[in-house]
Motif scaffolding. Structure first.
Motif, PDB file in Angstrom:
ATOM      1  N   SER A 121      22.582  53.749  12.110  1.00 37.06           N
ATOM      2  CA  SER A 121      21.290  54.421  11.983  1.00 37.06           C
ATOM      3  C   SER A 121      20.193  53.373  12.118  1.00 37.06           C
ATOM      4  CB  SER A 121      21.181  55.131  10.632  1.00 37.06           C
ATOM      5  OG  SER A 121      21.412  54.227   9.577  1.00 37.06           O
ATOM      6  N   LEU A 122      19.030  53.803  12.594  1.00 36.89           N
ATOM      7  CA  LEU A 122      17.908  52.897  12.830  1.00 36.89           C
ATOM      8  C   LEU A 122      16.797  53.124  11.801  1.00 36.89           C
ATOM      9  CD1 LEU A 122      17.731  53.027  16.729  1.00 36.89           C
ATOM     10  CD2 LEU A 122      18.748  51.255  15.280  1.00 36.89           C
ATOM     11  N   PRO A 123      15.914  52.130  11.626  1.00 33.80           N
ATOM     12  CA  PRO A 123      14.816  52.291  10.665  1.00 33.80           C
ATOM     13  C   PRO A 123      13.917  53.488  10.976  1.00 33.80           C
ATOM     14  CG  PRO A 123      15.032  49.991  11.323  1.00 33.80           C
ATOM     15  CD  PRO A 123      15.933  50.775  12.218  1.00 33.80           C
ATOM     16  N   GLN A 124      13.771  53.800  12.265  1.00 39.61           N
ATOM     17  CA  GLN A 124      12.968  54.968  12.631  1.00 39.61           C
ATOM     18  C   GLN A 124      13.714  56.248  12.228  1.00 39.61           C
ATOM     19  OE1 GLN A 124      14.094  52.626  14.709  1.00 39.61           O
ATOM     20  NE2 GLN A 124      12.561  52.029  16.221  1.00 39.61           N
ATOM     21  N   SER A 125      12.998  57.191  11.708  1.00 39.93           N
ATOM     22  CA  SER A 125      13.616  58.440  11.239  1.00 39.93           C
ATOM     23  C   SER A 125      14.361  59.158  12.361  1.00 39.93           C
ATOM     24  CB  SER A 125      12.531  59.362  10.676  1.00 39.93           C
ATOM     25  OG  SER A 125      13.086  60.579  10.263  1.00 39.93           O
ATOM     26  N   ASN A 126      15.564  59.627  12.034  1.00 43.24           N
ATOM     27  CA  ASN A 126      16.368  60.482  12.926  1.00 43.24           C
ATOM     28  C   ASN A 126      16.881  59.807  14.193  1.00 43.24           C
ATOM     29  OD1 ASN A 126      16.111  62.834  11.278  1.00 43.24           O
ATOM     30  ND2 ASN A 126      14.011  63.036  12.016  1.00 43.24           N
ATOM     31  N   LYS A 127      16.914  58.465  14.209  1.00 41.86           N
ATOM     32  CA  LYS A 127      17.417  57.783  15.398  1.00 41.86           C
ATOM     33  C   LYS A 127      18.674  56.964  15.094  1.00 41.86           C
ATOM     34  CE  LYS A 127      13.029  57.535  17.890  1.00 41.86           C
ATOM     35  NZ  LYS A 127      12.083  56.678  18.629  1.00 41.86           N
ATOM     36  N   VAL A 128      19.583  56.937  16.078  1.00 38.46           N
ATOM     37  CA  VAL A 128      20.785  56.115  15.966  1.00 38.46           C
ATOM     38  C   VAL A 128      20.924  55.251  17.211  1.00 38.46           C
ATOM     39  CG1 VAL A 128      22.011  57.755  14.482  1.00 38.46           C
ATOM     40  CG2 VAL A 128      22.280  57.907  16.977  1.00 38.46           C
ATOM     41  N   ALA A 129      21.667  54.170  17.062  1.00 33.76           N
ATOM     42  CA  ALA A 129      22.008  53.308  18.193  1.00 33.76           C
ATOM     43  C   ALA A 129      23.517  53.348  18.379  1.00 33.76           C
ATOM     44  CB  ALA A 129      21.536  51.883  17.946  1.00 33.76           C
ATOM     45  N   VAL A 130      23.956  53.479  19.623  1.00 36.35           N
ATOM     46  CA  VAL A 130      25.373  53.618  19.958  1.00 36.35           C
ATOM     47  C   VAL A 130      25.719  52.625  21.063  1.00 36.35           C
ATOM     48  CG1 VAL A 130      27.170  55.199  20.774  1.00 36.35           C
ATOM     49  CG2 VAL A 130      25.271  56.084  19.410  1.00 36.35           C
ATOM     50  N   ILE A 140      19.844  54.426  22.578  1.00 35.90           N
ATOM     51  CA  ILE A 140      19.022  54.864  21.450  1.00 35.90           C
ATOM     52  C   ILE A 140      18.843  56.373  21.571  1.00 35.90           C
ATOM     53  CG2 ILE A 140      16.853  54.587  20.201  1.00 35.90           C
ATOM     54  CD1 ILE A 140      18.553  52.021  20.372  1.00 35.90           C
ATOM     55  N   ILE A 141      19.279  57.091  20.536  1.00 39.11           N
ATOM     56  CA  ILE A 141      19.298  58.561  20.588  1.00 39.11           C
ATOM     57  C   ILE A 141      18.503  59.139  19.431  1.00 39.11           C
ATOM     58  CG2 ILE A 141      20.782  60.617  20.518  1.00 39.11           C
ATOM     59  CD1 ILE A 141      23.030  58.763  21.624  1.00 39.11           C
ATOM     60  N   ASN A 142      17.626  60.090  19.748  1.00 42.11           N
ATOM     61  CA  ASN A 142      16.906  60.844  18.730  1.00 42.11           C
ATOM     62  C   ASN A 142      17.764  62.049  18.354  1.00 42.11           C
ATOM     63  OD1 ASN A 142      15.139  62.761  17.406  1.00 42.11           O
ATOM     64  ND2 ASN A 142      13.415  61.532  18.129  1.00 42.11           N
ATOM     65  N   VAL A 143      18.318  62.029  17.162  1.00 45.35           N
ATOM     66  CA  VAL A 143      19.244  63.084  16.734  1.00 45.35           C
ATOM     67  C   VAL A 143      18.520  64.409  16.518  1.00 45.35           C
ATOM     68  CG1 VAL A 143      20.827  63.784  14.873  1.00 45.35           C
ATOM     69  CG2 VAL A 143      20.863  61.435  15.735  1.00 45.35           C
ATOM     70  N   GLU A 144      17.279  64.347  16.078  1.00 45.40           N
ATOM     71  CA  GLU A 144      16.516  65.568  15.822  1.00 45.40           C
ATOM     72  C   GLU A 144      16.248  66.338  17.110  1.00 45.40           C
ATOM     73  OE1 GLU A 144      14.788  68.476  13.656  1.00 45.40           O
ATOM     74  OE2 GLU A 144      15.683  66.675  12.788  1.00 45.40           O
ATOM     75  N   THR A 145      15.818  65.626  18.148  1.00 48.69           N
ATOM     76  CA  THR A 145      15.478  66.280  19.417  1.00 48.69           C
ATOM     77  C   THR A 145      16.671  66.374  20.369  1.00 48.69           C
ATOM     78  OG1 THR A 145      14.808  64.187  20.452  1.00 48.69           O
ATOM     79  CG2 THR A 145      13.113  65.430  19.246  1.00 48.69           C
ATOM     80  N   GLY A 146      17.704  65.565  20.088  1.00 52.85           N
ATOM     81  CA  GLY A 146      18.860  65.548  20.980  1.00 52.85           C
ATOM     82  C   GLY A 146      18.611  64.787  22.273  1.00 52.85           C
ATOM     83  N   HIS A 165      19.108  43.823  12.765  1.00 54.24           N
ATOM     84  CA  HIS A 165      18.445  42.839  11.906  1.00 54.24           C
ATOM     85  C   HIS A 165      17.646  43.575  10.835  1.00 54.24           C
ATOM     86  CE1 HIS A 165      15.815  39.603  10.567  1.00 54.24           C
ATOM     87  NE2 HIS A 165      16.645  38.741  11.144  1.00 54.24           N
ATOM     88  N   PRO A 166      17.649  43.101   9.577  1.00 55.08           N
ATOM     89  CA  PRO A 166      16.960  43.843   8.502  1.00 55.08           C
ATOM     90  C   PRO A 166      15.450  43.950   8.639  1.00 55.08           C
ATOM     91  CG  PRO A 166      17.795  41.733   7.707  1.00 55.08           C
ATOM     92  CD  PRO A 166      18.382  41.945   9.061  1.00 55.08           C
ATOM     93  N   THR A 167      14.813  43.022   9.375  1.00 56.77           N
ATOM     94  CA  THR A 167      13.344  43.065   9.470  1.00 56.77           C
ATOM     95  C   THR A 167      12.803  42.995  10.889  1.00 56.77           C
ATOM     96  OG1 THR A 167      13.212  40.653   9.162  1.00 56.77           O
ATOM     97  CG2 THR A 167      13.058  42.036   7.173  1.00 56.77           C
ATOM     98  N   LYS A 168      13.639  42.677  11.867  1.00 60.36           N
ATOM     99  CA  LYS A 168      13.171  42.522  13.245  1.00 60.36           C
ATOM    100  C   LYS A 168      13.754  43.618  14.147  1.00 60.36           C
ATOM    101  CE  LYS A 168      12.989  37.465  12.799  1.00 60.36           C
ATOM    102  NZ  LYS A 168      13.518  36.181  13.321  1.00 60.36           N
TER     103      LYS A 168
END
Length: 347
Positions: A121-130, A140-146, A165-168
């Protein structure tokens, strides 16, 4: 003739004793802690949903395409699973599970790449990296919008696991066949560095402060420690045989490594880089243990957010081992589907 009967009776008693002992030694869950554990089972093609407080399976969700890894999103609670597929037919999607109802919400295409494996999962809401084993993309996929928002080439082969990375805005991808890590800036959409090793790289995690990247080299049986500012390898730490995964504890003080070839889990002090202990999973000592427990093959590692427990998928035994993070002992086991791999947690 009488001697043959005695031998037959003796062997029969041994067999019955082994069977009885086998059932007695089936996975036993004895702790109570908050949250729900999601276990991805490759061969069963399913996700087992397990209540960690009640100590019981809530549901087993069938997944159409063989799944491998999973991550979670909140608001709303979702578990996202990579549909890896098989060597003959690689998957090209991820499955979204509504964790409030434990139902499959939708599947989302990952585009031209196939065999999606690692997911975070990514820091941005509703996004994952695969990342994908075939095609070798970071998606990079927006799970909310598909919507598949972007795909960045890792420029390497068999891109398998990843960490943020935790901050970058940097994602590190472990590439098995290339024996490397791709350092990808997800704001610039480009690879900014390739860190190369002598042999295959697989397990990957980053320290709590982001200063070090730890990567397992599964043929050399070592961990390579990398300074994230200089990209230089600063330490090489010996592990057990075939270290497939590693994960830092919630407080960042320890790192657990699943030595798949040894059936053990090594624990390291993240500051001193010294091994603290080695946890042996039952099933390796002798033929009786192998029959009763099945030869262990630890793979996925997940830390409970409360920091008290770690969960390790025991691939060949169809179970998840629960480790007490205060004394580094196995305190419970959970019976799951066939060949458990990825793990996810929802509070």
């Amino acid at each position: 003739m009488k001697n043959l009967k005695k031998v037959a009776i003796f062997l029969g008693l041994i067999f019955l004793s082994l069977v009885a002992f086998y059932f007695i030694k089936q996975p036993s869950y004895s702790i109570k802690t908050e949250g729900t554990l999601y276990v991805v089972n490759k061969v069963s093609k399913s996700v087992v949903v397990f209540d960690l407080f009640e100590g019981k399976q809530i549901k087993e969700l069938p997944i159409e395409i063989e799944p491998h890894e999973a991550t979670t999103l909140t608001n709303p609670n979702r578990v996202i699973v990579t549909n890896y597929g098989t060597p003959a037919a690689g998957g090209k999607s991820i499955t979204v599970i509504n964790a409030d109802t434990n139902t499959i919400e939708k599947t989302i295409s990952i585009g031209e790449s196939s065999s999606p494996h690692g997911i975070i999962s990514l820091p941005q809401s509703n996004k994952v990296a695969v990342v994908t084993d075939i095609g070798n993309h970071l998606s990079i996929i927006n799970v909310e919008t598909g919507v598949l928002e972007k795909q960045i080439s890792t420029q390497q082969e068999l891109s398998h696991l990843l960490v943020h990375h935790p901050t970058k805005p940097i994602i590190y991808v472990a590439n098995i066949n290339s024996g490397s890590v791709s350092v990808i800036d997800v704001e610039l959409d480009s690879v900014v560095k390739i860190i190369s090793f002598k042999t295959k790289a697989e397990g990957i995690d980053i320290t709590k402060d982001g200063s070090e990247l730890w990567v397992t080299n599964i043929e050399e049986n070592i961990i390579s420690v990398i300074n994230t500012e200089t990209y230089k390898i600063t330490n090489r730490i010996d592990t057990g045989k075939e270290p497939l995964r590693l994960k830092f504890s919630i407080d960042g003080n320890y790192c657990l490594v699943s030595n798949s070839g040894d059936g053990t889990i090594s624990v390291y002090d993240s500051k001193t880089k010294k091994q603290v202990t080695n946890i042996s999973i039952p099933g390796k000592k002798n033929i009786v243990e192998k029959v009763l427990y099945r030869t262990p093959r630890p793979v996925g590692i997940l830390m409970h957010p409360n920091g008290l427990y770690a969960f390790v998928s025991n691939f060949t035994a169809s179970r998840v081992e629960v480790i007490d993070m205060q004394n580094f002992t196995i305190v419970s086991s959970i019976k799951v589907g066939k060949m458990p791999d990825g793990l996810a947690f929802v509070n």
